[in-house]
Design an enzyme around this catalytic site. Structure first.
Site, PDB file in Angstrom:
ATOM      1  CE1 TYR A 118       0.897 -34.395  18.435  1.00 28.59           C
ATOM      2  CE2 TYR A 118      -0.809 -35.443  17.119  1.00 28.59           C
ATOM      3  CZ  TYR A 118       0.528 -35.152  17.344  1.00 28.59           C
ATOM      4  OH  TYR A 118       1.473 -35.630  16.480  1.00 28.59           O
ATOM      5  NE  ARG A 171       8.098 -28.867  10.172  1.00 24.58           N
ATOM      6  CZ  ARG A 171       7.479 -29.768  10.944  1.00 24.58           C
ATOM      7  NH1 ARG A 171       6.631 -29.406  11.901  1.00 24.58           N
ATOM      8  NH2 ARG A 171       7.720 -31.043  10.799  1.00 24.58           N
ATOM      9  CE  LYS A 189       4.588 -34.574  17.779  1.00 23.16           C
ATOM     10  NZ  LYS A 189       4.208 -35.385  16.624  1.00 23.16           N
ATOM     11  CD  GLU A 261       7.721 -34.158  16.887  1.00 22.12           C
ATOM     12  OE1 GLU A 261       7.942 -35.307  17.286  1.00 22.12           O
ATOM     13  OE2 GLU A 261       7.076 -33.897  15.855  1.00 22.12           O
ATOM     14  CG  ASP A 262       7.384 -29.921  15.106  1.00 25.65           C
ATOM     15  OD1 ASP A 262       7.391 -30.980  14.430  1.00 25.65           O
ATOM     16  OD2 ASP A 262       6.335 -29.397  15.510  1.00 25.65           O
ATOM     17  CG  ASP A 284       7.267 -37.918  15.524  1.00 24.51           C
ATOM     18  OD1 ASP A 284       6.989 -39.072  15.173  1.00 24.51           O
ATOM     19  OD2 ASP A 284       6.426 -37.114  15.968  1.00 24.51           O
ATOM     20  CG  ASP A 285       8.635 -33.537  12.534  1.00 20.88           C
ATOM     21  OD1 ASP A 285       7.421 -33.501  12.712  1.00 20.88           O
ATOM     22  OD2 ASP A 285       9.460 -33.066  13.350  1.00 20.88           O
ATOM     23  CG  ASN A 426      -0.630 -31.658  11.382  1.00 22.57           C
ATOM     24  OD1 ASN A 426      -1.745 -32.011  11.051  1.00 22.57           O
ATOM     25  ND2 ASN A 426       0.350 -32.525  11.604  1.00 22.57           N
TER      26      ASN A 426
HETATM   27  N1  LIG Z   1       0.616 -35.586   9.627  1.00 25.46           N
HETATM   28  C1  LIG Z   1       1.751 -35.738  10.238  1.00 25.46           C
HETATM   29  O1  LIG Z   1       1.945 -36.675  11.030  1.00 25.46           O
HETATM   30  C2  LIG Z   1       2.865 -34.786   9.978  1.00 25.46           C
HETATM   31  C3  LIG Z   1       2.624 -33.618   9.328  1.00 25.46           C
HETATM   32  N2  LIG Z   1       3.651 -32.746   9.093  1.00 25.46           N
HETATM   33  C4  LIG Z   1       3.309 -31.481   8.457  1.00 25.46           C
HETATM   34  O2  LIG Z   1       3.926 -31.385   7.204  1.00 25.46           O
HETATM   35  C5  LIG Z   1       4.217 -30.031   6.926  1.00 25.46           C
HETATM   36  C6  LIG Z   1       5.630 -29.933   6.410  1.00 25.46           C
HETATM   37  O3  LIG Z   1       6.543 -30.368   7.385  1.00 25.46           O
HETATM   38  P1  LIG Z   1       8.069 -30.644   6.993  1.00 25.46           P
HETATM   39  O4  LIG Z   1       8.166 -31.579   5.878  1.00 25.46           O
HETATM   40  O5  LIG Z   1       8.772 -30.976   8.232  1.00 25.46           O
HETATM   41  O6  LIG Z   1       8.509 -29.182   6.526  1.00 25.46           O
HETATM   42  P2  LIG Z   1       9.706 -28.770   5.612  1.00 25.46           P
HETATM   43  O7  LIG Z   1       9.906 -27.332   5.842  1.00 25.46           O
HETATM   44  O8  LIG Z   1      10.852 -29.691   5.814  1.00 25.46           O
HETATM   45  O9  LIG Z   1       9.163 -29.012   4.111  1.00 25.46           O
HETATM   46  C7  LIG Z   1       8.178 -28.235   3.505  1.00 25.46           C
HETATM   47  C8  LIG Z   1       8.244 -28.473   2.023  1.00 25.46           C
HETATM   48  O10 LIG Z   1       7.125 -27.856   1.429  1.00 25.46           O
HETATM   49  C9  LIG Z   1       7.570 -27.079   0.330  1.00 25.46           C
HETATM   50  N3  LIG Z   1       6.667 -25.959   0.116  1.00 25.46           N
HETATM   51  C10 LIG Z   1       6.469 -24.875   0.875  1.00 25.46           C
HETATM   52  N4  LIG Z   1       5.548 -24.071   0.306  1.00 25.46           N
HETATM   53  C11 LIG Z   1       5.179 -24.671  -0.842  1.00 25.46           C
HETATM   54  C12 LIG Z   1       4.275 -24.329  -1.873  1.00 25.46           C
HETATM   55  N5  LIG Z   1       3.546 -23.211  -1.826  1.00 25.46           N
HETATM   56  N6  LIG Z   1       4.151 -25.174  -2.908  1.00 25.46           N
HETATM   57  C13 LIG Z   1       4.868 -26.307  -2.965  1.00 25.46           C
HETATM   58  N7  LIG Z   1       5.734 -26.693  -2.009  1.00 25.46           N
HETATM   59  C14 LIG Z   1       5.882 -25.878  -0.961  1.00 25.46           C
HETATM   60  C15 LIG Z   1       8.954 -26.617   0.708  1.00 25.46           C
HETATM   61  O11 LIG Z   1       9.619 -26.231  -0.476  1.00 25.46           O
HETATM   62  P3  LIG Z   1      11.150 -25.725  -0.490  1.00 25.46           P
HETATM   63  O12 LIG Z   1      11.957 -26.947  -0.188  1.00 25.46           O
HETATM   64  O13 LIG Z   1      11.325 -25.259  -1.891  1.00 25.46           O
HETATM   65  O14 LIG Z   1      11.249 -24.674   0.537  1.00 25.46           O
HETATM   66  C16 LIG Z   1       9.493 -27.888   1.359  1.00 25.46           C
HETATM   67  O15 LIG Z   1       9.986 -28.758   0.391  1.00 25.46           O
HETATM   68  C17 LIG Z   1       3.939 -29.264   8.207  1.00 25.46           C
HETATM   69  O16 LIG Z   1       2.718 -28.599   8.094  1.00 25.46           O
HETATM   70  C18 LIG Z   1       3.822 -30.325   9.270  1.00 25.46           C
HETATM   71  O17 LIG Z   1       2.891 -29.981  10.261  1.00 25.46           O
HETATM   72  C19 LIG Z   1       4.936 -33.016   9.444  1.00 25.46           C
HETATM   73  C20 LIG Z   1       5.233 -34.168  10.112  1.00 25.46           C
HETATM   74  C21 LIG Z   1       4.182 -35.116  10.480  1.00 25.46           C
HETATM   75  C1  LIG Z   2       2.445 -34.148  13.550  1.00 21.03           C
HETATM   76  C2  LIG Z   2       3.748 -33.533  13.509  1.00 21.03           C
HETATM   77  O1  LIG Z   2       4.711 -34.053  14.042  1.00 21.03           O
HETATM   78  C3  LIG Z   2       3.910 -32.269  12.830  1.00 21.03           C
HETATM   79  O2  LIG Z   2       2.957 -31.772  12.230  1.00 21.03           O
HETATM   80  O3  LIG Z   2       5.007 -31.729  12.888  1.00 21.03           O
HETATM   81 MG   LIG Z   3       6.346 -32.755  14.283  1.00 25.00          MG
END
Ligand SMILES: NC(=O)C1=CN([C@@H]2O[C@H](COP(=O)(O)OP(=O)(O)OC[C@H]3O[C@@H](n4cnc5c(N)ncnc54)[C@H](OP(=O)(O)O)[C@@H]3O)[C@@H](O)[C@H]2O)C=CC1
Ligand SMILES: CC(=O)C(=O)O
Ligand SMILES: [Mg+2]
Length: 570
Positions: A118, A171, A189, A261-262, A284-285, A426
């Site tokens: 993972y 993503r 997963k 997912e993603d 999941d995200d 991540n």
């Molecule tokens: N720990 C866990 O279980 C999980 C972790 N994650 C992690 O979270 C991260 C984001 O995932 P997700 O939400 O799906 O992605 P998205 O693409 O949906 O969202 C990313 C967000 O971050 C913003 N962003 C990007 N660059 C910057 C910056 N330099 N400064 C400020 N904001 C910024 C984007 O802005 P804008 O909207 O303006 O483009 C957007 O709002 C990934 O790395 C993923 O691995 C996700 C799911 C689960």
């Molecule tokens: C953990 C997870 O689902 C992610 O980083 O997208």
């Molecule tokens: Mg994910």
């Protein structure tokens, strides 16, 4: 040739001298075929009697090994590989050779092996998926299959599928668009569904929908395994997804669980909204992450004091994870205090790539950010936002590493006695800060959790154990709960139930160490409790179809769990 995935010519040359060859096989597993069947293979653990009965005599060396000894040997070999990707490949090879041994290993050594199968290693595996591709472990549905998606589903070897994890690879973690190579994510997963949540491996189906990629590096990579074209958008994309969703229900029935997912956020929210009332789906995200973070917050309250509504939350990242978590926090506050959801949202602020999400930006914001566009002057950077909003909780969901700088953590520490910092992005390279940075810059005062694991940190002679705030805590037990009660739809209250189920598993001993997530080593027990909590809520809401309701749902969930112990063959 070393494997079946390295070319489009088979081991015999496929077309031999212009002559067509029919691929054929025996249907009953015995002898050589039994040893090549990962579901039934036990390697050196076949007994004398089994070897006699199943035509294995002579095909194996004389020694008979226990599963425990096999486990010890594989761990010994794995630990000799210094490069994590080599360990990943060794684990995949084991999964394809001896499935039960793979799961036994993963369950018994979960804390050591989770970072391999993972995050973070699965991220690197996806980036190099074309080069390390050996055998297909999931189903690939591409634009070329439009009009015959049902036929493609029917090519999968298993009929009784209970859960599908599907991605379109746009993503992948915080690594961006990895196209068809995102397959590593559904595969990983679903391994956790079986190891952590006890769903039968044969009931799990990883799927990648290949609509192209906009990743130039992959498009120019001769080993890339996906369609070499830019991503389909709009109608073409929607039609393929619609055909897929219909075909899945036709082939597997109403109660098949589909985990998105993603996907990139421009598709993730709309897919969830389109199918949440017609299919058993969850993202999941957006939702799994929300549930795990809410659980961490509920636990952190024991260390911080107060209630959720006493806190102020600031997110870096206003996408799937950020707005998903924010919405579930608001829902929980609203349910506990009786405040309207609009009022509950007022304690939650989000920063995206253009700065603080505020009402002046309403015209240009994506729809999922609108509920968070509060009245405030624009602020262009995180440090200023921290100083202005004065949050007690800072959550990173930006997908961009190193954003929680020393100044940001110091600002959080000057506002709060115990700042709660979650760097959720991540893999490790994208974490907003490391555990060491959080503890050092806060002078040992931060409560810290991250999406990918960090080792314990010693700061001024005290050992700090960071928590892993990852949806892996939730989705396996959540899925098990849905499956075991025959749930028909996912409701937000089920996510709240999962959060509470997880939070209930933290012991006083954990709290004494400042830990807000229970250790992964207890994950099967944790998953059973999450599943029971989810099923209980599903029964209460009339969403469960398995009747009558079992009396003891924890016992029932444990009894439903897959065990990787070798069976004895007749
Ligand atoms: N720990 C866990 O279980 C999980 C972790 N994650 C992690 O979270 C991260 C984001 O995932 P997700 O939400 O799906 O992605 P998205 O693409 O949906 O969202 C990313 C967000 O971050 C913003 N962003 C990007 N660059 C910057 C910056 N330099 N400064 C400020 N904001 C910024 C984007 O802005 P804008 O909207 O303006 O483009 C957007 O709002 C990934 O790395 C993923 O691995 C996700 C799911 C689960
Ligand atoms: C953990 C997870 O689902 C992610 O980083 O997208
Ligand atoms: Mg994910």
């Amino acid at each position: 040739m070393g494997n079946d995935g390295d070319g489009d010519v088979d081991n015999n040359g496929g077309v031999q001298g212009g002559q067509l060859v029919t691929p054929w096989n025996m249907s009953i597993s015995s002898g050589h075929n039994l040893l090549r069947d990962p579901r039934y293979n036990k390697g050196l653990a076949f007994t004398e009697r089994e070897r006699d009965a199943h035509y294995l005599t002579g095909l194996l060396p004389p020694i008979i090994s226990s599963q425990e000894l096999q486990e010890k040997k594989v761990m010994h070999i794995l630990r000799q590989y210094e490069v994590p990707l080599q360990r990943y490949i060794a684990m995949i090879d084991l999964q394809e050779r001896n499935e039960r041994l793979f799961y036994k290993l993963l369950i018994d050594h979960v804390e050591e092996l989770l970072p391999i199968v993972y995050t973070p290693t699965v991220g690197e595996a996806c980036q190099k998926f074309g080069s390390i591709f050996r055998r297909p472990q999931g189903l690939y549905i591409s634009l070329k299959d439009k009009g015959r998606v049902l036929d493609v589903l029917r090519n999968w070897q298993e009929r009784n599928i209970e859960v599908i994890v599907v991605t379109d690879g746009e993503r992948i973690l915080g690594l961006g668009d990895l196209g068809c190579q995102g397959m590593g994510i559904p595969v990983g997963k679903l391994s956790l569904y079986s190891a952590l949540g006890g769903v039968r491996p044969s009931a799990c189906l990883p799927i990648t929908i290949d609509v192209g990629t906009n990743n130039e590096k992959l498009l120019n990579d001769e080993f890339y395994i996906g369609l070499k074209q830019n991503r389909a958008r709009g109608e073409e994309y929607d039609e393929l997804l619609e055909e897929f969703m219909k075909a899945v229900k036709l082939n597997y029935g109403e109660k098949i669980l589909i985990q998105f997912e993603d996907f990139a956020n421009h598709n993730a929210f709309s897919l969830l909204n389109r199918y949440r009332t017609t299919h058993l789906v969850f993202n999941d995200d957006i939702q799994g992450t929300a549930s795990v973070v809410l659980s961490g917050l509920l636990s952190a309250l024991k260390l911080l004091g107060g209630t959720l509504s006493d806190h102020t939350f600031l997110f870096l990242g206003a996408g799937e994870a950020g707005t998903g978590i924010a919405e579930l926090i608001a829902l929980q506050i609203s349910k506990k205090t009786g405040a309207s959801i609009e009022d509950a949202r007022k304690k939650i602020w989000l920063v995206d790539s253009k700065g603080l999400v505020v009402s002046l930006r309403k015209e240009s914001l994506q729809h999922f950010k609108l509920p968070w566009a509060h009245e405030h002057e624009p602020i262009s950077n995180l440090l200023e936002a921290v100083k202005e909003i004065k949050p007690s909780v800072l959550i990173g969901t930006s997908g961009v590493g190193k954003q929680f700088t020393q100044e940001v953590i110091e600002a959080m520490s000057s506002i709060n006695e115990k700042p709660l910092i979650m760097a959720l992005s991540n893999p490790t390279s994208q974490a907003e800060c490391t555990a060491e940075e959080a503890y050092t810059w806060s002078k040992g005062r931060a409560i810290f959790a991250s999406g990918s694991p960090f080792d314990p940190v010693t700061y001024e002679d005290k050992v700090f154990v960071p928590g892993q705030a990852n949806n892996a805590y939730i989705f396996p037990g959540f899925g098990l709960g849905l499956i075991m009660c025959g749930a028909t739809r996912v409701h937000d209250d089920l996510l709240l139930a999962a959060s509470e189920g997880l939070a209930s598993q933290i012991t006083d001993e954990d709290y004494a160490k400042g830990i807000i997530f229970p250790p992964f080593s207890c994950i099967r027990k944790i998953s059973a409790h999450i599943a029971a909590s989810v099923a209980d809520k599903a029964y209460e809401l009339g969403l469960a179809s398995l009747l009558p309701r079992p009396n003891d749902l924890v016992k029932f969930s444990e009894s439903c769990m897959y065990s990787p112990i070798y069976p004895t063959y007749r």
